[in-house]
Design an enzyme around this catalytic site. Sequence first.
Site, PDB file in Angstrom:
ATOM      1  N   LYS A  50      41.863  58.075  27.905  1.00 33.25           N
ATOM      2  CA  LYS A  50      42.108  59.066  28.660  1.00 33.25           C
ATOM      3  C   LYS A  50      42.201  59.946  29.766  1.00 33.25           C
ATOM      4  O   LYS A  50      40.957  60.121  30.522  1.00 33.25           O
ATOM      5  CB  LYS A  50      41.950  60.291  27.381  1.00 33.25           C
ATOM      6  CG  LYS A  50      42.890  59.824  26.017  1.00 33.25           C
ATOM      7  CD  LYS A  50      42.478  60.913  25.169  1.00 33.25           C
ATOM      8  CE  LYS A  50      43.426  59.739  23.373  1.00 33.25           C
ATOM      9  NZ  LYS A  50      42.362  61.341  22.405  1.00 33.25           N
ATOM     10  N   GLY A 110      29.012  55.841  29.197  1.00 35.27           N
ATOM     11  CA  GLY A 110      28.244  55.780  28.235  1.00 35.27           C
ATOM     12  C   GLY A 110      28.793  54.025  27.981  1.00 35.27           C
ATOM     13  O   GLY A 110      28.476  53.255  28.187  1.00 35.27           O
ATOM     14  N   GLY A 138      27.599  61.919  29.756  1.00 38.90           N
ATOM     15  CA  GLY A 138      28.032  63.635  30.452  1.00 38.90           C
ATOM     16  C   GLY A 138      27.902  64.045  31.655  1.00 38.90           C
ATOM     17  O   GLY A 138      28.569  65.124  32.102  1.00 38.90           O
ATOM     18  N   ARG A 186      16.380  53.364  28.570  1.00 41.13           N
ATOM     19  CA  ARG A 186      15.647  54.854  28.826  1.00 41.13           C
ATOM     20  C   ARG A 186      14.116  55.353  29.054  1.00 41.13           C
ATOM     21  O   ARG A 186      13.722  55.857  29.643  1.00 41.13           O
ATOM     22  CB  ARG A 186      16.453  55.677  27.581  1.00 41.13           C
ATOM     23  CG  ARG A 186      18.081  56.061  28.109  1.00 41.13           C
ATOM     24  CD  ARG A 186      18.666  57.482  27.029  1.00 41.13           C
ATOM     25  NE  ARG A 186      19.859  57.504  27.629  1.00 41.13           N
ATOM     26  CZ  ARG A 186      21.105  57.926  26.915  1.00 41.13           C
ATOM     27  NH1 ARG A 186      20.871  58.023  25.180  1.00 41.13           N
ATOM     28  NH2 ARG A 186      22.215  58.768  27.612  1.00 41.13           N
TER      29      ARG A 186
HETATM   30  P1  AMP Z   1      35.801  55.903  28.319  1.00 41.53           P
HETATM   31  O1  AMP Z   1      35.228  56.467  26.895  1.00 41.53           O
HETATM   32  O2  AMP Z   1      37.284  57.160  29.053  1.00 41.53           O
HETATM   33  O3  AMP Z   1      35.827  55.980  29.904  1.00 41.53           O
HETATM   34  O4  AMP Z   1      36.634  55.253  27.510  1.00 41.53           O
HETATM   35  C1  AMP Z   1      37.001  53.654  27.298  1.00 41.53           C
HETATM   36  C2  AMP Z   1      37.470  53.390  26.534  1.00 41.53           C
HETATM   37  O5  AMP Z   1      38.478  53.232  26.442  1.00 41.53           O
HETATM   38  C3  AMP Z   1      37.606  50.994  25.906  1.00 41.53           C
HETATM   39  O6  AMP Z   1      37.113  51.965  24.443  1.00 41.53           O
HETATM   40  C4  AMP Z   1      38.153  50.768  26.062  1.00 41.53           C
HETATM   41  O7  AMP Z   1      38.816  49.807  24.969  1.00 41.53           O
HETATM   42  C5  AMP Z   1      39.495  51.756  26.004  1.00 41.53           C
HETATM   43  N1  AMP Z   1      40.652  51.487  26.825  1.00 41.53           N
HETATM   44  C6  AMP Z   1      40.756  51.210  28.492  1.00 41.53           C
HETATM   45  N2  AMP Z   1      41.681  50.583  28.299  1.00 41.53           N
HETATM   46  C7  AMP Z   1      42.507  50.667  27.838  1.00 41.53           C
HETATM   47  C8  AMP Z   1      44.145  50.645  27.531  1.00 41.53           C
HETATM   48  N3  AMP Z   1      45.021  49.874  28.133  1.00 41.53           N
HETATM   49  N4  AMP Z   1      44.210  50.740  25.664  1.00 41.53           N
HETATM   50  C9  AMP Z   1      43.925  51.454  24.744  1.00 41.53           C
HETATM   51  N5  AMP Z   1      42.264  51.431  24.881  1.00 41.53           N
HETATM   52  C10 AMP Z   1      41.833  51.120  26.592  1.00 41.53           C
END
Ligand code: AMP
Length: 397
Positions: free
Chosen positions: A198, A355, A378, A37
């Site tokens: 999610k 991130g 964000g 940054r």
């Molecule tokens: P996000 O912050 O929503 O981009 O999510 C990133 C996180 O999703 C990371 O910590 C990954 O470990 C998790 N992730 C990705 N694929 C899977 C999966 N199949 N099962 C559980 N966690 C996952």
Amino acid sequence: MAHLHTLDEVDVKGKRVLLRVDLNLPMENGRVSDATRIERVLPTIQELSEKGGKVILLAHFGRPKGHRLEQDSLRQILPALEQYLKQTVVFADDCVGRPASMVVDALKDGEIALLENTRFHKEEEQNDAAFVAELAKNGDIFVNDAFSAAHRAHASTEGLAHVLPAFAGRSMQAELEALKQALLNPQRPVIAIVGGAKVSTKLDLLANLVGKTQYLVIAGGMANTFLSAQGVNVGKSLCEYDLAPTARDVLEKAKEANCQIILPIDVVVAKKFEAHTPCNVCSLDKISDDEMVLDVGPKSIAQVDAILRNCKTLVWNGPFGAFELPPFDQGTRLLAQSAAQLTIEGKLRSIAGGGDTVSALSQAGVAEKFSYVSTAGGAFLEWLEGRTLPGVAALEK
Ligand code: AMP
């Protein structure tokens, strides 16, 4: 996107320039562990200083929520800032009042000051008019170079732009230019990859991308929700079963918009959420009740790779699997490397952000090879969701 006021329009010589930057840097044992940054805002600071402006840096650090907390003091990043700038930076113990004005009044043309954490005042996040006026006393113009904070309408990210002549800094300009080329004015076909944990956190993102891309790859934990909604048994995988109707709705909208949704066709499963735990590749109909999906399989990787090769623009947010736990980083790693190679060959414009995506690409060793990697979390997501960012809107002509 309307045009922004930029530094090309203003003579900064002798002026007090309040420059909002993002210095919310990761720390380890009291030292800056990743200075990306700082590197991003160096060009703006140096340009203003070289042109004879008195550069007054405003930034937040952590979440002190209106309290003066030593652990959130910007003083601790001063050595790293001076090291990168190769210049002395004067520190003021407060961003308003006498501590700030004494430092600012003593600045000579070209000199740089860093004011203490704006979030030590609760009025910062409230965008309080009296606080904005206090901040504005120390500036003749306002420059915002903190895209990553532009989704917040705070005093130092939005309020100041309404009381002082306001301009976008070079890093803000570059970020918006890259984003514009990603979705507003892209070369087609456009492929978006949305992975991560999610669906619930990325619903607006999916809805906007469906209308703007030709291919939408849904990966990571969130793909499980889509697979399950289509009748696949995902065992004990991370899955938001209550979002099955929402997932079906996204699939329907994609069909109407002529956007092809790509879900995994094979997966890597394991019984434990652990690095190096025994795992195997299987087709979607072979996932057992005691297994969880932790990555995409080789056929899925090949499928996405083939589509990537036919696309001109890539927008990427979120990993394909649990990339922090090897070997479940394979899908993310191989596809990131493929996108990087296509970018180097001039065949693909690749834009990634958020991130975890930045760490996943860095881990794969390709962050430098993408056309643009946004360090904004964000703000990057909200922009991809099609929202107006208050800190950006305030700089528009
Ligand atoms: P996000 O912050 O929503 O981009 O999510 C990133 C996180 O999703 C990371 O910590 C990954 O470990 C998790 N992730 C990705 N694929 C899977 C999966 N199949 N099962 C559980 N966690 C996952």
